[in-house]
Design an enzyme around this catalytic site. Structure first.
Site, PDB file in Angstrom:
ATOM      1  N   SER A  94       0.839  -1.198   0.000  1.00 34.79           N
ATOM      2  CA  SER A  94       0.000   0.000   0.000  1.00 34.79           C
ATOM      3  C   SER A  94       0.873   1.246   0.000  1.00 34.79           C
ATOM      4  O   SER A  94       1.745   1.401  -0.846  1.00 34.79           O
ATOM      5  CB  SER A  94      -0.952  -0.025   1.191  1.00 34.79           C
ATOM      6  OG  SER A  94      -1.863   1.055   1.138  1.00 34.79           O
TER       7      SER A  94
ATOM      8  N   ASP B  39      -0.155   1.052  -4.118  1.00 35.21           N
ATOM      9  CA  ASP B  39      -1.110   0.152  -4.779  1.00 35.21           C
ATOM     10  C   ASP B  39      -2.203   0.915  -5.511  1.00 35.21           C
ATOM     11  O   ASP B  39      -3.201   0.339  -5.920  1.00 35.21           O
ATOM     12  CB  ASP B  39      -1.703  -0.845  -3.789  1.00 35.21           C
ATOM     13  CG  ASP B  39      -2.496  -0.182  -2.676  1.00 35.21           C
ATOM     14  OD1 ASP B  39      -2.284   1.016  -2.422  1.00 35.21           O
ATOM     15  OD2 ASP B  39      -3.333  -0.863  -2.045  1.00 35.21           O
TER      16      ASP B  39
ATOM     17  N   ASP C 256      -4.508   3.279  -4.677  1.00 37.88           N
ATOM     18  CA  ASP C 256      -5.863   3.561  -4.203  1.00 37.88           C
ATOM     19  C   ASP C 256      -5.950   4.913  -3.488  1.00 37.88           C
ATOM     20  O   ASP C 256      -7.002   5.279  -2.981  1.00 37.88           O
ATOM     21  CB  ASP C 256      -6.413   2.433  -3.325  1.00 37.88           C
ATOM     22  CG  ASP C 256      -5.638   2.232  -2.029  1.00 37.88           C
ATOM     23  OD1 ASP C 256      -4.637   2.947  -1.797  1.00 37.88           O
ATOM     24  OD2 ASP C 256      -6.028   1.341  -1.246  1.00 37.88           O
TER      25      ASP C 256
ATOM     26  N   ALA D  70      -8.735  12.536   4.020  1.00 40.24           N
ATOM     27  CA  ALA D  70      -7.763  13.583   3.702  1.00 40.24           C
ATOM     28  C   ALA D  70      -6.526  13.009   3.021  1.00 40.24           C
ATOM     29  O   ALA D  70      -5.864  13.693   2.234  1.00 40.24           O
ATOM     30  CB  ALA D  70      -7.364  14.331   4.977  1.00 40.24           C
ATOM     31  N   ASN D  71      -6.218  11.725   3.271  1.00 41.10           N
ATOM     32  CA  ASN D  71      -5.038  11.101   2.676  1.00 41.10           C
ATOM     33  C   ASN D  71      -5.201  10.786   1.190  1.00 41.10           C
ATOM     34  O   ASN D  71      -4.287  10.278   0.548  1.00 41.10           O
ATOM     35  CB  ASN D  71      -4.644   9.834   3.441  1.00 41.10           C
ATOM     36  CG  ASN D  71      -5.717   8.745   3.386  1.00 41.10           C
ATOM     37  OD1 ASN D  71      -6.552   8.704   2.495  1.00 41.10           O
ATOM     38  ND2 ASN D  71      -5.694   7.848   4.367  1.00 41.10           N
TER      39      ASN D  71
ATOM     40  N   ARG E 238      -5.674   9.032  18.060  1.00 42.04           N
ATOM     41  CA  ARG E 238      -6.349   7.746  17.812  1.00 42.04           C
ATOM     42  C   ARG E 238      -5.316   6.672  17.521  1.00 42.04           C
ATOM     43  O   ARG E 238      -4.251   6.957  16.944  1.00 42.04           O
ATOM     44  CB  ARG E 238      -7.325   7.835  16.641  1.00 42.04           C
ATOM     45  CG  ARG E 238      -6.686   8.266  15.328  1.00 42.04           C
ATOM     46  CD  ARG E 238      -7.659   8.192  14.158  1.00 42.04           C
ATOM     47  NE  ARG E 238      -7.919   6.818  13.785  1.00 42.04           N
ATOM     48  CZ  ARG E 238      -7.180   6.124  12.916  1.00 42.04           C
ATOM     49  NH1 ARG E 238      -6.112   6.657  12.349  1.00 42.04           N
ATOM     50  NH2 ARG E 238      -7.499   4.881  12.620  1.00 42.04           N
ATOM     51  N   PRO E 239      -5.612   5.422  17.902  1.00 38.57           N
ATOM     52  CA  PRO E 239      -4.706   4.321  17.556  1.00 38.57           C
ATOM     53  C   PRO E 239      -4.814   4.023  16.067  1.00 38.57           C
ATOM     54  O   PRO E 239      -5.911   4.040  15.499  1.00 38.57           O
ATOM     55  CB  PRO E 239      -5.230   3.154  18.397  1.00 38.57           C
ATOM     56  CG  PRO E 239      -6.683   3.459  18.593  1.00 38.57           C
ATOM     57  CD  PRO E 239      -6.773   4.951  18.682  1.00 38.57           C
TER      58      PRO E 239
ATOM     59  N   GLY F 184      -5.085   2.015  12.629  1.00 42.49           N
ATOM     60  CA  GLY F 184      -5.692   0.745  12.235  1.00 42.49           C
ATOM     61  C   GLY F 184      -4.783  -0.060  11.333  1.00 42.49           C
ATOM     62  O   GLY F 184      -5.099  -1.203  11.001  1.00 42.49           O
TER      63      GLY F 184
ATOM     64  N   ARG G 264      -1.686   7.838  16.371  1.00 46.76           N
ATOM     65  CA  ARG G 264      -1.581   8.994  15.482  1.00 46.76           C
ATOM     66  C   ARG G 264      -2.108  10.252  16.168  1.00 46.76           C
ATOM     67  O   ARG G 264      -3.069  10.205  16.924  1.00 46.76           O
ATOM     68  CB  ARG G 264      -2.349   8.748  14.186  1.00 46.76           C
ATOM     69  CG  ARG G 264      -1.854   7.528  13.418  1.00 46.76           C
ATOM     70  CD  ARG G 264      -2.407   7.495  12.009  1.00 46.76           C
ATOM     71  NE  ARG G 264      -2.057   6.268  11.317  1.00 46.76           N
ATOM     72  CZ  ARG G 264      -0.887   6.022  10.746  1.00 46.76           C
ATOM     73  NH1 ARG G 264       0.054   6.943  10.780  1.00 46.76           N
ATOM     74  NH2 ARG G 264      -0.644   4.872  10.146  1.00 46.76           N
TER      75      ARG G 264
END
EC number: 5.4.2.3
Length: 540
Positions: free
Chosen positions: A69, A276, A278, A369-370, A493-494, A496, A502
């Site tokens: 990714s 990848d 996306d 946003a990414n 937040r942790p 995923g 983060r």
């Protein structure tokens, strides 16, 4: 009662793919993610889970994607794709995690038995002959056949899965080949820009990933309607993948890849894919050579406004409601801009949350946003467009454009190449350059940071991951810090996808956004009790 599972075959092949004893795997937003060197046992077991998922769904095709990714080349991962091209059903994520962490062959069989019984899987049902996967031993253990999609992008795999499962039906999604994918995108793009001035060449940073191969084929399919200039297309160079390039590099560092320094000219637009393909991030250099980023928030604003305009011109605003779905990472300025024009929903980070929320609208626009995102047209909306009788030439053109958009957009998952063409369509119709697009609203300065902590699962959130409920008291300290900064906002937040926590922060001034992010990150490190020597210097 003897098990209906092929136990001996599973145990025999499991012995060739031992699970590392001290590693715990977790199926998250993007599947299983960790260092490639320790994923062997996971890939074998995911093959079995995919086979069982196909059994559960009456032999329908399940996709399996192996990809780094947006991460560095040594990192890797594997995820499952459900029949409509969407993410794996959430209830199966728990089973996949348990199966991946089974310590012995006997434990593995026991975990598989639980899945079979809980999901009520008929193990005597036949397999569909075109099951998509690349995990041969896992399928071999279950006696399943597979179709290898080869080296391709994640979105193309999602497209293939849905196309295979809808083949020969009223709702056929497309020809179930890569050629069918490229034909669908290029044909619809050409329809949408017919009669319009051709855009100047577009520079594409391919992140030295598989997107380079797909972009080359797409370039050929588009002919003279759009020229793509491919950079960072070294797919066989060791260590090149996502190295100082790609969508994630641009988003986090907020600058162009160094390799484009002598390529990109002032005023010329460019975009970056991730490994990848996306994710998509656009950017340009202004007349002074200053960098300007056009991320997922900017893409959502551009696209949503265009679709709303088409719906109104078509006279369908009473029948077709457009909505946008964002996450906590969305820039506050983008949220304000969108809320003044249409409904906006905030959900937890992760494609599965965004996708499901977007399905509740007639037309759901979602972008992280990414740069990961897409647009979903509900089936009733597609039917409305097919049956509608326009009363004016303008209405007729708007309906034709909306229909073509349903073909151009990969509605199974975020697709950088499909989204890129969507952006190019809007820029062409609006006669926008980067500057005009960028001026829709002004981003609040923001900063992303990540903290390595002993246990990311100790950090628990609520309110679409915008507030911490654990560790106790940490959110109150973050709130106190935020109040000291004009326009301040921050959340923790942790991850995923990685074993980190983060931190996001924004404020009216860049220096304040940077400072707020670093100070919040310092609170996280102090709370987590991590090794102080592991803290980056800017956190000290």
């Amino acid at each position: 009662m003897p098990s209906a599972l092929p136990v001996e075959s599973i145990k025999l092949l499991s012995g060739q793919h031992h699970k590392p004893s001290i590693i715990r795997f977790q199926y998250g937003t993007a599947g299983f993610r960790t260092t490639a060197s320790i994923l062997d046992s996971v890939l074998f077991r995911v093959g079995i889970v995919a086979a069982l998922r196909s059994k559960k769904l009456d032999g329908r095709t399940i996709g399996v994607m192996v990809t780094a990714s947006h991460n560095p080349e040594p990192d890797n991962g594997v995820k499952l794709v459900d029949p409509r091209g969407e993410m794996l059903e959430a209830s199966w994520e728990v089973h996949a995690t348990t199966i991946a962490n089974a310590s012995t062959a006997d434990d593995l069989v026991d975990a598989l038995e639980v899945l079979v019984q809980t999901a009520k899987i008929d193990l005597h049902a036949p397999f569909w002959p075109s099951l998509v996967a690349a995990l041969e031993d896992g399928f071999k253990a279950m006696g399943a056949t597979a179709r290898n999609a080869g080296v391709t992008t994640t979105p193309i795999l999602h497209y293939l899965v849905r196309s295979i499962n809808t083949k020969g039906t009223k709702y056929s999604y497309g020809e179930d080949t890569e050629a069918g994918y490229f034909a669908k995108l290029s044909t619809s793009y050409k329809k949408l820009v017919t009669g319009k001035a051709v855009q100047p060449p577009l520079v594409i940073d391919c992140a030295n990933g598989v997107g380079a191969l797909a972009a080359k084929t797409l370039n050929e399919s588009l002919g003279n309607t759009l020229e793509l200039v491919l950079e960072n297309a070294s797919t066989t160079t060791p260590g090149a993948l996502n190295n100082a390039c790609g969508a994630d590099f641009v988003k986090v560092s907020q600058k162009i890849p160094p390799s484009l320094a002598n390529v990109l000219q002032p005023g010329q637009r460019a975009c970056s894919l991730d490994g990848d393909a996306d994710r998509l991030i656009y950017y340009y250099l202004d007349d002074r050579g200053a960098f300007h980023m056009l991320d997922g928030d900017k893409i959502a604003a551009l696209v949503a406004a265009f679709i709303i305009e088409l719906v109104k011109v078509a006279g369908l605003e009473e029948k077709i409601k457009v909505g946008v779905v964002q996450t906590a990472y969305a820039n506050g300025a983008s949220t304000k801009y969108l809320q003044e024009r249409l409904p906006v929903k905030c959900v937890s980070t992760g494609v599965k949350h965004l996708h499901h929320a977007a399905e509740r609208y007639n037309v759901g626009v979602y972008f992280e946003a990414n740069g990961h995102g897409t647009v979903l047209f509900s089936q009733p909306t597609v039917d409305i467009l097919a049956e509608y009788q326009p009363s004016t030439p303008a209405q007729s053109r708007a309906v034709e454009h909306l229909v073509s958009l349903t073909e151009l957009i990969n509605q199974t998952v975020g697709d950088a190449l499909s989204d890129m063409l969507l952006v190019e369509v809007v820029l062409t119709h609006k006669s926008y350059r980067g500057e005009e697009w960028d001026s829709l609203y002004v981003d609040l300065p923001n900063r992303l940071a990540k903290c390595s902590v002993p246990d990311r699962n100790a950090f628990k959130t609520e309110d679409a991951e915008r507030r911490l409920v654990s560790p106790p008291g940490l959110q109150a300290r973050i709130d106190e810090l935020v109040l000291r900064y004009q326009g301040g906002r921050s959340f923790v937040r942790p991850s995923g996808t990685e074993d980190v926590v983060r931190v996001y922060a924004e404020a009216s001034l860049k220096s304040q956004a940077d400072e707020l992010a670093m100070r919040v990150a310092g609170l996280v490190y102090d709370e987590a009790g991590g090794d102080p020597t592991s803290r980056p210097k800017e956190f000290l």
